[in-house]
Design a protein around this motif. Sequence first.
Motif, PDB file in Angstrom:
ATOM      1  N   TYR A   1     -10.881  10.414   6.492  1.00 37.61           N
ATOM      2  CA  TYR A   1     -10.134  11.468   5.786  1.00 37.61           C
ATOM      3  C   TYR A   1      -9.236  10.855   4.710  1.00 37.61           C
ATOM      4  O   TYR A   1      -9.196  11.316   3.584  1.00 37.61           O
ATOM      5  CB  TYR A   1      -9.236  12.235   6.773  1.00 37.61           C
ATOM      6  N   HIS A   2      -8.461   9.817   5.119  1.00 37.93           N
ATOM      7  CA  HIS A   2      -7.437   9.305   4.212  1.00 37.93           C
ATOM      8  C   HIS A   2      -8.011   8.392   3.121  1.00 37.93           C
ATOM      9  O   HIS A   2      -7.970   8.720   1.945  1.00 37.93           O
ATOM     10  CB  HIS A   2      -6.359   8.569   5.046  1.00 37.93           C
ATOM     11  N   ARG A   3      -8.578   7.255   3.545  1.00 37.27           N
ATOM     12  CA  ARG A   3      -8.916   6.250   2.524  1.00 37.27           C
ATOM     13  C   ARG A   3     -10.225   6.550   1.796  1.00 37.27           C
ATOM     14  O   ARG A   3     -10.376   6.222   0.625  1.00 37.27           O
ATOM     15  CB  ARG A   3      -8.939   4.856   3.161  1.00 37.27           C
TER      16      ARG A   3
ATOM     17  N   ALA B   1      -9.470  11.232   0.662  1.00 41.52           N
ATOM     18  CA  ALA B   1      -8.286  11.560  -0.138  1.00 41.52           C
ATOM     19  C   ALA B   1      -8.147  10.593  -1.310  1.00 41.52           C
ATOM     20  O   ALA B   1      -7.798  10.993  -2.406  1.00 41.52           O
ATOM     21  CB  ALA B   1      -7.034  11.540   0.727  1.00 41.52           C
ATOM     22  N   HIS B   2      -8.458   9.299  -1.075  1.00 42.28           N
ATOM     23  CA  HIS B   2      -8.198   8.297  -2.120  1.00 42.28           C
ATOM     24  C   HIS B   2      -9.450   7.713  -2.768  1.00 42.28           C
ATOM     25  O   HIS B   2      -9.317   6.984  -3.761  1.00 42.28           O
ATOM     26  CB  HIS B   2      -7.334   7.166  -1.562  1.00 42.28           C
ATOM     27  N   ARG B   3     -10.622   7.968  -2.229  1.00 42.83           N
ATOM     28  CA  ARG B   3     -11.868   7.404  -2.776  1.00 42.83           C
ATOM     29  C   ARG B   3     -11.739   5.893  -2.994  1.00 42.83           C
ATOM     30  O   ARG B   3     -12.152   5.367  -4.038  1.00 42.83           O
ATOM     31  CB  ARG B   3     -12.245   8.083  -4.106  1.00 42.83           C
TER      32      ARG B   3
ATOM     33  N   ASP C   1      -4.285  18.432   0.481  1.00 46.35           N
ATOM     34  CA  ASP C   1      -2.845  18.354   0.788  1.00 46.35           C
ATOM     35  C   ASP C   1      -2.311  16.956   0.515  1.00 46.35           C
ATOM     36  O   ASP C   1      -1.223  16.781  -0.032  1.00 46.35           O
ATOM     37  CB  ASP C   1      -2.596  18.664   2.285  1.00 46.35           C
ATOM     38  N   HIS C   2      -3.108  15.961   0.920  1.00 44.67           N
ATOM     39  CA  HIS C   2      -2.631  14.584   0.800  1.00 44.67           C
ATOM     40  C   HIS C   2      -2.500  14.161  -0.663  1.00 44.67           C
ATOM     41  O   HIS C   2      -1.573  13.437  -1.030  1.00 44.67           O
ATOM     42  CB  HIS C   2      -3.561  13.638   1.560  1.00 44.67           C
ATOM     43  N   ARG C   3      -3.399  14.631  -1.493  1.00 45.42           N
ATOM     44  CA  ARG C   3      -3.296  14.300  -2.920  1.00 45.42           C
ATOM     45  C   ARG C   3      -2.045  14.926  -3.523  1.00 45.42           C
ATOM     46  O   ARG C   3      -1.402  14.333  -4.390  1.00 45.42           O
ATOM     47  CB  ARG C   3      -4.555  14.766  -3.655  1.00 45.42           C
TER      48      ARG C   3
ATOM     49  N   HIS D   1       0.704  15.399  -1.867  1.00 47.07           N
ATOM     50  CA  HIS D   1       1.794  14.552  -1.369  1.00 47.07           C
ATOM     51  C   HIS D   1       1.988  13.335  -2.277  1.00 47.07           C
ATOM     52  O   HIS D   1       3.105  12.996  -2.667  1.00 47.07           O
ATOM     53  CB  HIS D   1       1.487  14.116   0.071  1.00 47.07           C
ATOM     54  N   HIS D   2       0.892  12.681  -2.648  1.00 42.05           N
ATOM     55  CA  HIS D   2       1.008  11.487  -3.489  1.00 42.05           C
ATOM     56  C   HIS D   2       1.459  11.826  -4.911  1.00 42.05           C
ATOM     57  O   HIS D   2       2.248  11.098  -5.508  1.00 42.05           O
ATOM     58  CB  HIS D   2      -0.324  10.736  -3.550  1.00 42.05           C
ATOM     59  N   ALA D   3       0.942  12.935  -5.435  1.00 38.48           N
ATOM     60  CA  ALA D   3       1.282  13.283  -6.824  1.00 38.48           C
ATOM     61  C   ALA D   3       2.727  13.759  -6.952  1.00 38.48           C
ATOM     62  O   ALA D   3       3.300  13.709  -8.037  1.00 38.48           O
ATOM     63  CB  ALA D   3       0.322  14.358  -7.332  1.00 38.48           C
TER      64      ALA D   3
ATOM     65  N   PHE E   1       3.440  -0.080   0.300  1.00 41.45           N
ATOM     66  CA  PHE E   1       2.304  -0.648  -0.443  1.00 41.45           C
ATOM     67  C   PHE E   1       1.315   0.459  -0.793  1.00 41.45           C
ATOM     68  O   PHE E   1       0.835   0.548  -1.919  1.00 41.45           O
ATOM     69  CB  PHE E   1       1.589  -1.728   0.391  1.00 41.45           C
ATOM     70  N   HIS E   2       1.048   1.320   0.182  1.00 47.37           N
ATOM     71  CA  HIS E   2       0.057   2.374  -0.039  1.00 47.37           C
ATOM     72  C   HIS E   2       0.470   3.329  -1.162  1.00 47.37           C
ATOM     73  O   HIS E   2      -0.346   3.710  -1.999  1.00 47.37           O
ATOM     74  CB  HIS E   2      -0.191   3.144   1.262  1.00 47.37           C
ATOM     75  N   HIS E   3       1.757   3.702  -1.188  1.00 48.24           N
ATOM     76  CA  HIS E   3       2.198   4.596  -2.264  1.00 48.24           C
ATOM     77  C   HIS E   3       2.181   3.880  -3.610  1.00 48.24           C
ATOM     78  O   HIS E   3       1.936   4.501  -4.644  1.00 48.24           O
ATOM     79  CB  HIS E   3       3.593   5.162  -1.976  1.00 48.24           C
TER      80      HIS E   3
HETATM   81 ZN   LIG Z   1      -2.416   8.270   1.023  1.00 46.20          ZN
END
Ligand SMILES: [Zn+2]
Length: 282
Positions: free
Chosen positions: A53-55, A58-60, A90-92, A94-96, A226-228
């Motif tokens: 789901y995440h890597r 959400a992040h490709r 939703d996660h995108r 959150h990051h944006a 690091f992830h953000h």
């Molecule tokens: Zn993320």
Amino acid sequence: MKRLHKLNTSVLATAHALAVVAIVYLVMNFSWWTLGLAFLWLWLSGMAITAGYHRLYAHRSYRSAAPVRAFFLIFGAVAVQNSALRWAADHRVHHANTDTERDPYSIKRGFWWAHVGWVLTRRKDVSGVPADLLKDPLIRWQHKYYIALAGIFGALLPAAIGTLWGDPLGCFLVVGFLRLVIQWHCTFSINSLAHFLGRRPYNATITARDSFITALVSFGEGYHNFHHAFQADYRNGVRWFDFDPAKWLIYGLSRVRLTWDLRRTPTDAITRARQGSSTRGS
Ligand SMILES: [Zn+2]
Ligand SMILES: [Zn+2]
């Protein structure tokens, strides 16, 4: 006063009640087999959320073969955190919009809001549908059958497996619900604990933090600063010794050509970020 999301609240309340029943049941009818299956399911669905789901979605941050994607989508459903399509959307957001009003789980609204309050509250949907993900027929399939997949693979299959050692009810309760509740709090901790506890070696201006403790409870997602800072990187714990099982899984699968195009941040960019952050303090 925010409006309660009745469906989410009743699902969470029922699952927590059944988790308590599961603990009582386990104390009275202890089985290593049942407990072992719960751990296995916790790890399989935890990795499906983290690496899948995440890597992946959400992040490709890498690409993967259809059987791997199917595994992530089935066991992602087992974690009962919405379809991959909705989760990634939703996660995108959150990051944006980290730390702003538009961040669906902003830590600025408090620890408990970021942990679970946002799930229990009705909110305006600003995430839209990620067009890039809709191209994958497996994603569309999981979005359509998400609830059925969650029920079948999350509770009914464990109960069926439990018949092998005569404990279908125990597996239904412990693997189905106790595991699910633990799973939720592991994932929720990424929105709460990972924006609350630890250091900020790469970007001192955001709330996301790096912590080994958060990494332990979140299947390796605890290096959140690091992830953000480098969200396209397939790794979360970038140093080789950082506890990041999803990174090891994705890399391991790349060795047998089941994943490819793993995205890595250039080392000098990481070094520059560390130096820039240390001058601002963490
Ligand atoms: Zn993320
Ligand atoms: Zn975050």
